[in-house]
Each structure stands twice: as structure tokens, then as C-alpha cells.
Design a protein around this motif. Structure first.
Motif, PDB file in Angstrom:
ATOM      1  N   MET A 263       0.834  -1.202   0.000  1.00 38.73           N
ATOM      2  CA  MET A 263       0.000   0.000   0.000  1.00 38.73           C
ATOM      3  C   MET A 263       0.868   1.250   0.000  1.00 38.73           C
ATOM      4  N   HIS A 264       1.877   1.261   0.851  1.00 41.31           N
ATOM      5  CA  HIS A 264       2.693   2.458   1.017  1.00 41.31           C
ATOM      6  C   HIS A 264       3.741   2.578  -0.086  1.00 41.31           C
ATOM      7  N   MET A 265       4.198   1.461  -0.609  1.00 38.70           N
ATOM      8  CA  MET A 265       5.091   1.506  -1.763  1.00 38.70           C
ATOM      9  C   MET A 265       4.378   2.106  -2.966  1.00 38.70           C
ATOM     10  N   ALA A 266       3.161   1.647  -3.216  1.00 41.63           N
ATOM     11  CA  ALA A 266       2.395   2.177  -4.344  1.00 41.63           C
ATOM     12  C   ALA A 266       2.135   3.668  -4.164  1.00 41.63           C
ATOM     13  N   ASN A 267       1.762   4.070  -2.963  1.00 43.14           N
ATOM     14  CA  ASN A 267       1.530   5.487  -2.709  1.00 43.14           C
ATOM     15  C   ASN A 267       2.796   6.306  -2.969  1.00 43.14           C
ATOM     16  N   ALA A 268       3.949   5.743  -2.637  1.00 48.61           N
ATOM     17  CA  ALA A 268       5.206   6.475  -2.793  1.00 48.61           C
ATOM     18  C   ALA A 268       5.538   6.764  -4.252  1.00 48.61           C
ATOM     19  N   VAL A 269       5.014   5.954  -5.186  1.00 45.47           N
ATOM     20  CA  VAL A 269       5.264   6.219  -6.612  1.00 45.47           C
ATOM     21  C   VAL A 269       4.067   6.873  -7.281  1.00 45.47           C
ATOM     22  N   GLY A 270       3.082   7.311  -6.481  1.00 48.67           N
ATOM     23  CA  GLY A 270       1.975   8.088  -7.012  1.00 48.67           C
ATOM     24  C   GLY A 270       0.791   7.291  -7.507  1.00 48.67           C
ATOM     25  N   THR A 271       0.731   5.999  -7.202  1.00 50.26           N
ATOM     26  CA  THR A 271      -0.374   5.159  -7.648  1.00 50.26           C
ATOM     27  C   THR A 271      -1.546   5.257  -6.678  1.00 50.26           C
ATOM     28  N   LYS A 272      -2.761   5.297  -7.213  1.00 53.68           N
ATOM     29  CA  LYS A 272      -3.941   5.324  -6.363  1.00 53.68           C
ATOM     30  C   LYS A 272      -4.118   3.964  -5.682  1.00 53.68           C
ATOM     31  N   VAL A 273      -4.595   4.003  -4.434  1.00 56.97           N
ATOM     32  CA  VAL A 273      -4.723   2.783  -3.647  1.00 56.97           C
ATOM     33  C   VAL A 273      -6.151   2.624  -3.153  1.00 56.97           C
ATOM     34  N   LEU A 274      -6.729   1.463  -3.450  1.00 54.29           N
ATOM     35  CA  LEU A 274      -8.017   1.077  -2.897  1.00 54.29           C
ATOM     36  C   LEU A 274      -7.703   0.200  -1.687  1.00 54.29           C
ATOM     37  N   GLY A 275      -7.543   0.841  -0.547  1.00 57.21           N
ATOM     38  CA  GLY A 275      -7.163   0.144   0.676  1.00 57.21           C
ATOM     39  C   GLY A 275      -8.374  -0.403   1.409  1.00 57.21           C
ATOM     40  N   LEU A 276      -8.192  -1.545   2.054  1.00 58.91           N
ATOM     41  CA  LEU A 276      -9.264  -2.199   2.804  1.00 58.91           C
ATOM     42  C   LEU A 276      -8.980  -2.038   4.293  1.00 58.91           C
ATOM     43  N   HIS A 277      -9.787  -1.209   4.951  1.00 53.70           N
ATOM     44  CA  HIS A 277      -9.527  -0.879   6.348  1.00 53.70           C
ATOM     45  C   HIS A 277     -10.731  -1.195   7.221  1.00 53.70           C
ATOM     46  N   ALA A 278     -10.544  -2.148   8.099  1.00 53.28           N
ATOM     47  CA  ALA A 278     -11.477  -2.412   9.185  1.00 53.28           C
ATOM     48  C   ALA A 278     -10.673  -2.688  10.447  1.00 53.28           C
ATOM     49  N   ALA A 279      -9.598  -3.451  10.296  1.00 55.17           N
ATOM     50  CA  ALA A 279      -8.736  -3.766  11.431  1.00 55.17           C
ATOM     51  C   ALA A 279      -7.846  -2.605  11.837  1.00 55.17           C
ATOM     52  N   SER A 280      -7.631  -1.652  10.934  1.00 52.03           N
ATOM     53  CA  SER A 280      -6.753  -0.522  11.215  1.00 52.03           C
ATOM     54  C   SER A 280      -7.374   0.765  10.707  1.00 52.03           C
ATOM     55  N   ASN A 281      -6.925   1.863  11.272  1.00 52.71           N
ATOM     56  CA  ASN A 281      -7.478   3.184  10.980  1.00 52.71           C
ATOM     57  C   ASN A 281      -6.749   3.799   9.779  1.00 52.71           C
ATOM     58  N   PRO A 282      -7.439   4.017   8.658  1.00 56.33           N
ATOM     59  CA  PRO A 282      -6.756   4.578   7.491  1.00 56.33           C
ATOM     60  C   PRO A 282      -6.215   5.979   7.733  1.00 56.33           C
ATOM     61  N   ASP A 283      -6.800   6.731   8.667  1.00 57.00           N
ATOM     62  CA  ASP A 283      -6.299   8.075   8.929  1.00 57.00           C
ATOM     63  C   ASP A 283      -4.932   8.046   9.602  1.00 57.00           C
ATOM     64  N   ARG A 284      -4.598   6.923  10.210  1.00 51.38           N
ATOM     65  CA  ARG A 284      -3.277   6.765  10.819  1.00 51.38           C
ATOM     66  C   ARG A 284      -2.320   6.003   9.918  1.00 51.38           C
ATOM     67  N   SER A 285      -2.812   4.956   9.242  1.00 46.94           N
ATOM     68  CA  SER A 285      -1.886   4.076   8.531  1.00 46.94           C
ATOM     69  C   SER A 285      -2.319   3.767   7.106  1.00 46.94           C
ATOM     70  N   GLY A 286      -3.245   4.550   6.554  1.00 46.35           N
ATOM     71  CA  GLY A 286      -3.640   4.353   5.172  1.00 46.35           C
ATOM     72  C   GLY A 286      -2.666   5.002   4.212  1.00 46.35           C
ATOM     73  N   PRO A 287      -2.943   4.923   2.902  1.00 45.35           N
ATOM     74  CA  PRO A 287      -2.054   5.562   1.917  1.00 45.35           C
ATOM     75  C   PRO A 287      -2.001   7.068   2.161  1.00 45.35           C
ATOM     76  N   TYR A 288      -0.811   7.587   2.389  1.00 47.38           N
ATOM     77  CA  TYR A 288      -0.671   8.945   2.914  1.00 47.38           C
ATOM     78  C   TYR A 288      -1.243  10.008   1.993  1.00 47.38           C
ATOM     79  N   SER A 289      -0.973   9.898   0.705  1.00 49.87           N
ATOM     80  CA  SER A 289      -1.258  11.009  -0.208  1.00 49.87           C
ATOM     81  C   SER A 289      -2.725  11.137  -0.580  1.00 49.87           C
TER      82      SER A 289
END
Length: 347
Positions: A263-289
Motif C-alpha cells: 500500500m505504502h510503496m504504491a503510494n510512494a510512486v503516485g499510484t492510487k490505492v483502494l485500501g481495505l480498512h477495518a482492522a486498522s485506521n486509514p487516517d493513521r496508517s492508510g495511503p498517505y497522499s
């Protein structure tokens, strides 16, 4: 305050968190061009970032236990740094830091300290809550009188890896990569649900490829997804390296994944990420950009498994419970896929 002559950064793992350190490195290099930077990093993680220009890397082999620690200490025994940025609070990292000589030992604020962290630091970053992990790591420059105002990665990707990725994913066809497996098993979605989304994307004319590492867990998940799909797709599981993965992400329009390193590697090269978040908070650990394309069921998970809203949980609390990812439905993911496709002009 005079510029430090040398800084040691200690963040050994994991892949996602290591990508979060790169913008801090860029900030330090821009503001302190004469300062020598040394980064103690994990053996695997060095394969991703170890060719960053202007940084000396010291490898910590976690699998070697005390022998790995002694090797780091031996390499640095004759050195004394102006500052150590102790960016990892795990006990192993705190013990590792004891063999690093530094006048200033900058660590986390008390609320985020654990596993004897307070005993190995003598300065702290500002106490804040509600931060993304990348911003928390970025704040390690603040005790040095700096501020991270720009987030930039530019992780090098060799030409050979770009060429490999182009062979696997030729042309400009709309492409969805699916990296279905987190090392945290309870963050993983069901294989048949991935398959349903993949079949939808292929039906819309998208090229879809499965990606992942060579571990047994990842191979098992990939085989289950392939068995459940009605349409044929590319299976690149276990065929890439970290650099090849970066090159593939750079050629991809969208990545579907749970909270994981890719997830974070893809974000680092500018790729959009469809992240699946239930176990973790995307505002803390989701794709930053850009988290617009993520499915966020974290609050529902908090209410279901903890009996309270997410706002009443400690910041960063994980809800890794059996069944938590079932809160994310196929329709949830297809809706975000269609929204992202529309945004990209690929609907």
C-alpha cells in the motif's frame, strides 16, 4: 543552533514504515546538506531504500538476534553522532540503540513510548495525537529546529526493473494490481471477495494481475483467489523483487490491498490505492497522499468488536479480530473501484 555534523536514523522495519522515513531523509538532506546521514535499517528493507543517494546504510539482520545487534554495534563502535533519531519503540530497537553513541537521543513523546523507550532517549518529539504515521516520523526533525513541509519520496528504481515491469504489463491498458495478503493475517479479506471484484474489473475491460511475495501465506492466498475467479488474470505472485514491485506500481492505475507494505510503496510512486480498512485506521496508517479510494469500516469495527466508537479508542488501536474484515463487502469495494476509475477517466 549549529547544524549537526552527523545524524543516525534508527528505523529498521517494516516496509511500510521505512517508506515513511524517506520523506524525512529528503527533508534533512535539503535543510542540512553538509550533515552526514547514517540509517540503520533491516536487511529486507534495505533492498527497497538502500540505494538512496547521500545516505550511509548499516544493515540490521533481525533474524540473527543478538549476533545481528553485535554486528551493528561493531560497525559503529568508533563513531559518535551529534544526534540519534530513535524512531522505533519496540524493545529490540531500544536495545539496539544502546550501542549507538550520540549526544542527543531523540525519541517519541511519553504517550507513544513503550518497551523501555524512555530509558534510551534524552529528548522527545512534540506530543500529538491524531497523526498519520508518516507525519509522526516527519516530526523527528523538529527538535533539530526544522519542519517537514514537503513530502517527497523519489525512491530509485533501476532501469532493468522498469524494463521487467514493462514486459509484464505492456502498453497503457487500464490496470488493477491486487496484492491480497498482509503479513497480519487478520487484516486479510476473503479470497472469494477479491475474486468477485477482480471479475467485475475484468468485465469492465481492465487488466488485472495478482502480486505478492514468495511466502507460503501469499502463495496460498493467491491460489485461493485464482480458483475463485471466473476470468483469467495474470499471476505474478512471487516473481518480483521490492524494486520490481515499485516499477510495477508505477505502471499501474490502481492497487487493491489490505493495510500492508505494498500500500505504502504504491503510494510512494503516485499510484492510487483502494485500501481495505477495518482492522486498522486509514487516517493513521492508510495511503498517505490520497485516501479517497479506501473502504473505511474502522469505526464500525470499533463499535462491533470494542463496543465503542473509534473516537473513543486510543489513537492507532488495532482491531485485529477474527471476522473484522468481513465488515467490508464486495459492493463496498466495487463502489470505490468505480469511483476511482471515474476519477482517472477510465470508467
Amino acid at each position: 543552533m549549529s547544524a549537526p555534523a552527523s545524524i543516525c536514523l534508527l528505523r529498521t522495519s517494516a516496509i511500510g514504515d521505512v517508506t515513511h522515513v524517506v520523506p524525512l531523509v529528503r527533508t534533512l538532506q535539503h535543510a542540512l546538506p553538509a550533515t552526514a546521514l547514517t540509517w540503520i535499517v533491516g536487511k529486507l528493507e534495505r533492498r527497497l531504500v538502500g540505494d538512496l543517494p547521500g545516505v550511509r546504510f548499516v544493515t540490521f539482520d533481525k533474524s540473527a538476534g543478538r549476533t545481528g545487534m553485535r554486528a551493528v554495534h561493531a560497525e559503529l563502535k568508533s563513531e559518535r553522532f551529534d544526534a540519534l533519531l530513535q524512531m522505533q519503540v519496540a524493545l529490540r530497537s531500544n536495545l539496539l540503540s544502546l550501542g549507538i553513541r550520540a549526544e542527543r537521543r531523540i525519541g517519541y513523546d511519553r504517550a507513544r513510548s513503550k518497551d523501555l523507550h524512555s530509558l534510551v532517549v534524552n529528548e522527545r518529539i512534540p506530543a500529538r495525537s491524531g497523526e498519520h504515521v508518516l507525519d509522526a516520523i516527519g516530526s523527528f526533525c523538529e527538535p533539530l529546529g526544522l519542519k517537514q513541509t514537503e513530502v517527497r519520496w523519489d525512491i530509485p528504481i533501476p532501469d532493468a526493473d522498469h524494463a521487467w515491469a514493462a514486459e509484464q504489463l505492456p502498453g497503457e491498458r487500464p490496470t488493477l494490481l491486487v496484492s491480497p495478503t498482509s503479513s497480519h493475517a487478520l487484516r486479510n479479506w476473503r479470497a472469494e471477495r477479491y475474486a468477485a471484484v477482480i471479475d467485475h474489473a475484468i468485465g469492465k475491460g481492465w487488466r488485472v494481475a495478482l502480486v505478492g511475495g514468495p511466502s507460503t501465506l501469499e502463495r496460498t492466498m493467491a491460489d485461493a483467489v485464482l480458483a475463485a475467479c471466473r476470468h483469467a488474470l495474470l499471476d505474478l505472485t512471487g516473481k518480483d523483487t521490492l524494486k520490481r514491485a515499485l516499477a510495477m506500481f508505477a505502471r499501474t492505475h490502481l492497487l487493491l490491498t489490505p493495510d500492508s507494505g505494498p500500500m505504502h510503496m504504491a503510494n510512494a510512486v503516485g499510484t492510487k490505492v483502494l485500501g481495505l480498512h477495518a482492522a486498522s485506521n486509514p487516517d493513521r496508517s492508510g495511503p498517505y497522499s490520497d485516501r479517497r479510494w479506501c473502504v473505511n469500516r474502522y469505526d464500525e469495527a470499533a463499535r462491533t468488536f470494542r463496543g465503542k466508537p473509534a473516537s473513543e479508542l486510543p489513537w492507532g488501536a488495532k482491531i485485529e479480530k477474527p471476522g473484522v474484515m468481513d465488515l467490508i463487502t464486495v459492493d463496498d469495494v466495487i463502489e470505490r473501484f468505480e469511483a476511482a476509475a471515474g476519477h482517472l477517466g477510465l470508467a
